[in-house]
Design a protein around this motif. Structure first.
Motif, PDB file in Angstrom:
ATOM      1  N   GLN A 234       0.823  -1.214   0.000  1.00 15.80           N
ATOM      2  CA  GLN A 234       0.000   0.000   0.000  1.00 15.80           C
ATOM      3  C   GLN A 234       0.859   1.268   0.000  1.00 15.80           C
ATOM      4  O   GLN A 234       0.350   2.370  -0.246  1.00 15.80           O
ATOM      5  CB  GLN A 234      -0.952   0.008   1.209  1.00 15.80           C
ATOM      6  N   SER A 258      -5.380  -4.913 -12.028  1.00 16.83           N
ATOM      7  CA  SER A 258      -5.079  -4.088 -10.856  1.00 16.83           C
ATOM      8  C   SER A 258      -4.027  -4.739  -9.953  1.00 16.83           C
ATOM      9  O   SER A 258      -4.030  -5.960  -9.750  1.00 16.83           O
ATOM     10  CB  SER A 258      -6.356  -3.861 -10.047  1.00 16.83           C
ATOM     11  N   SER A 260      -3.637  -3.297  -6.899  1.00 20.13           N
ATOM     12  CA  SER A 260      -4.037  -2.678  -5.633  1.00 20.13           C
ATOM     13  C   SER A 260      -3.632  -3.588  -4.463  1.00 20.13           C
ATOM     14  O   SER A 260      -3.688  -4.815  -4.579  1.00 20.13           O
ATOM     15  CB  SER A 260      -5.554  -2.472  -5.641  1.00 20.13           C
ATOM     16  N   PRO A 261      -3.147  -2.991  -3.370  1.00 15.05           N
ATOM     17  CA  PRO A 261      -3.221  -1.578  -2.979  1.00 15.05           C
ATOM     18  C   PRO A 261      -2.064  -0.710  -3.468  1.00 15.05           C
ATOM     19  O   PRO A 261      -1.968   0.447  -3.086  1.00 15.05           O
ATOM     20  CB  PRO A 261      -3.221  -1.652  -1.458  1.00 15.05           C
TER      21      PRO A 261
END
Length: 533
Positions: A234, A258, A260-261
């Motif tokens: 993150q 994606s 993510s995070p």
């Protein structure tokens, strides 16, 4: 066949035996020797037999037709070793003949030269040769084999050059497919990053990484390996820089896949304000460099046609013609301070690397005022990859180089570098880089031949902080001697060299470390027939 050597080492007897196979079977069955030892033993026996044959031939030439023992060699070489004149001049005739150079076209079109050792042995057994004829035949056969080996090696380098310089149809397919997806699928046109995450792009509390690439598949592996191995994903910001033609495929890939995070930014060069304000030195230099390089030593045909240079030298010159050395993606790192004016520290990653560990400890390294944190390449055990000094990259026969630099000074590696941009902005590193690129172009590429590392070695001279080799293992695209275990235990592995992991010429056992980050069940990967092997 059985080999008997007397205790005195004076007699060698070779005779067939039905029990030989049984003897081998017993040895293997009882585990007293391994298959490898068996192989080397047989190889040694074969060599010894041929050695005895050559001795026999020499003895025959010297008039001792019945002498077939190793003792004969002692009789001939013993006086020489003891500093006395040998009884026979046969060996001296042979040595003198073998030392004579072979003319450039002396062997061309000849059909009387033995093609194999077996043919040579057969001719010798027929007899009738004096010492000089024996040596001439031997010299011609060995020279012919050397010439063929050299040409085969050069052809291999040429094929690898062509393979590494071309864009595989699978990668071309992937770019086209993703570009089409960008046009037709709104989900492939997402803003990267999303609006609420934009402030992180200039927030120095995050770990900032920069990747410059026009290869979507390669970029996807770097990004996936970085994020998966990061303990705090993150806090990762990955800035991906690409060119105008690859921007839409790159955006489509990372919009639909994606990570993510982690925060991913995809920008083309023309999106940077700094690039749109007037002249950009690196682009000007590239245009000039391309014109010079296009005529460089007559191109690949002239390089391969050279009959005097060693194959490795020819390989290096072929590599100099590779398009990647005139790619803006390869040069852009020298403008990092201007491209990211609000960021204090970044880690720059090449697109042919794989991250295998958490890279956050790199931010804890004290740079001591230096600009570039890099692994030195002169202290490793691998003589081909990790024995590089400045003389490996720069031409020290040129006065511009020799009067300023030390040829034995350690080189360092591009590919995984920590750049202190705050310290960099206090220097003139970028200007020095461009000055030397210009000098090299003016000198017809005589200061160095390959890409960005040589001017980088000059520009960052005195500004490099050496980091632990664990953080950057090189050479996985050069040669296959790197063990899988060693590569697997490195923090970052680098497929620098021609054998890129996305090419068919990649080394299979090392390619696995790259393919583990490719999802071969992905619909885009499958539709373009990109496979693990």
């Amino acid at each position: 066949m059985q080999l008997h050597i007397s205790p005195s080492l004076r007699h060698v007897t070779v005779f067939p035996s039905k029990g030989f196979k049984e003897f081998i079977k017993v040895k293997v069955a009882s585990r007293r020797v391994s298959y490898r030892m068996l192989f080397y033993s047989l190889l040694f026996f074969t060599f010894l037999l041929r050695f005895v044959f050559v001795l026999t031939a020499v003895d025959g030439i010297d008039g001792e037709n019945k002498c077939t023992t190793i003792g004969c060699l002692g009789k001939k070489l013993g006086p020489r070793i003891l500093g006395r004149r040998p009884e026979s001049t046969v060996l001296e005739v042979i040595y003198q003949t073998l030392d004579e150079p072979v003319g450039k076209n002396e062997l061309q079109g000849r059909s009387d030269i033995p093609q194999t050792l077996e043919e040579f042995m057969t001719e010798m057994k027929k007899g009738g040769y004096d010492a000089k004829t024996f040596a001439v035949k031997l010299r011609e056969m060995v020279t012919l084999m050397e010439q063929r080996t050299r040409m085969a090696k050069i052809q291999e380098y040429l094929y690898r050059h062509v393979a590494s310089s071309s864009i595989p149809k699978q990668l071309h397919c992937l770019s086209l497919t993703l570009a089409n997806e960008h046009t037709n699928n709104a989900a492939a046109r997402l803003q990267l990053p999303s609006a609420e995450l934009v402030p992180a792009l200039v927030d120095n509390s995050y770990f900032h990484f920069v990747l410059a690439s026009d290869n979507v598949l390669a970029a996807s592996v770097v990004a996936a390996s970085l994020v998966r191995n990061f303990l705090r994903p993150q806090k990762v910001v990955l800035h991906i820089i690409t060119d105008k033609k690859t921007y839409y495929p790159m955006q489509a890939w990372f919009s639909l896949h994606s990570l993510s995070p982690a925060i991913i930014e995809v920008k083309a060069l023309h999106h940077f304000d700094w690039f749109t304000k007037g002249k950009v030195p690196v682009l000007e230099a590239m245009e000039k460099d391309q014109k010079v390089r296009s005529q460089f030593r007559g191109g690949s045909s002239a390089i391969v046609a050279n009959t005097t240079e060693k194959p490795k030298v020819i390989a290096a010159k072929l590599q100099a013609l590779s398009p990647k050395y005139n790619s803006v993606m390869n040069h852009i790192r020298i403008h990092l301070p201007e491209l990211f004016p609000s960021i204090n520290k970044v880690v720059f990653l090449d697109d042919d690397i794989v991250v295998q560990t958490d890279l956050s400890p790199l931010w804890d390294i004290e740079m001591n005022g230096k600009v570039n944190g890099a692994v030195e390449t002169c202290n490793g055990e691998d003589k081909f990859v990790m024995s590089k000094r400045l003389k490996s990259y720069l031409n020290f026969s040129h006065p511009l180089i020799s009067k300023i630099f030390n040829p034995n000074e350690c080189a360092w590696a591009y590919g995984m570098n920590i750049f202190d941009l705050e310290a960099w902005r206090k220097t003139n590193i970028s200007n020095v880089y461009h000055y030397w690129v210009e000098q090299n172009i003016k000198s017809d590429l005589s200061l160095w031949q390959l890409g960005t590392l040589p001017p980088g070695l000059i520009a960052f001279h005195g500004y490099v902080h050496v980091i632990d080799p664990f953080w950057h293992m090189l050479g996985l695209g050069y040669q296959e001697n790197t063990s899988f275990a060693d590569a697997e235990s490195a923090g970052v592995i680098h497929f620098n060299g021609r054998a890129k992991p996305w090419l068919e010429i990649a080394f299979p056992q090392l390619r696995k470390l790259w393919t583990k980050y490719v999802d071969f069940s992905d619909k885009f990967i499958k539709s373009c027939h990109i496979r693990a092997s």
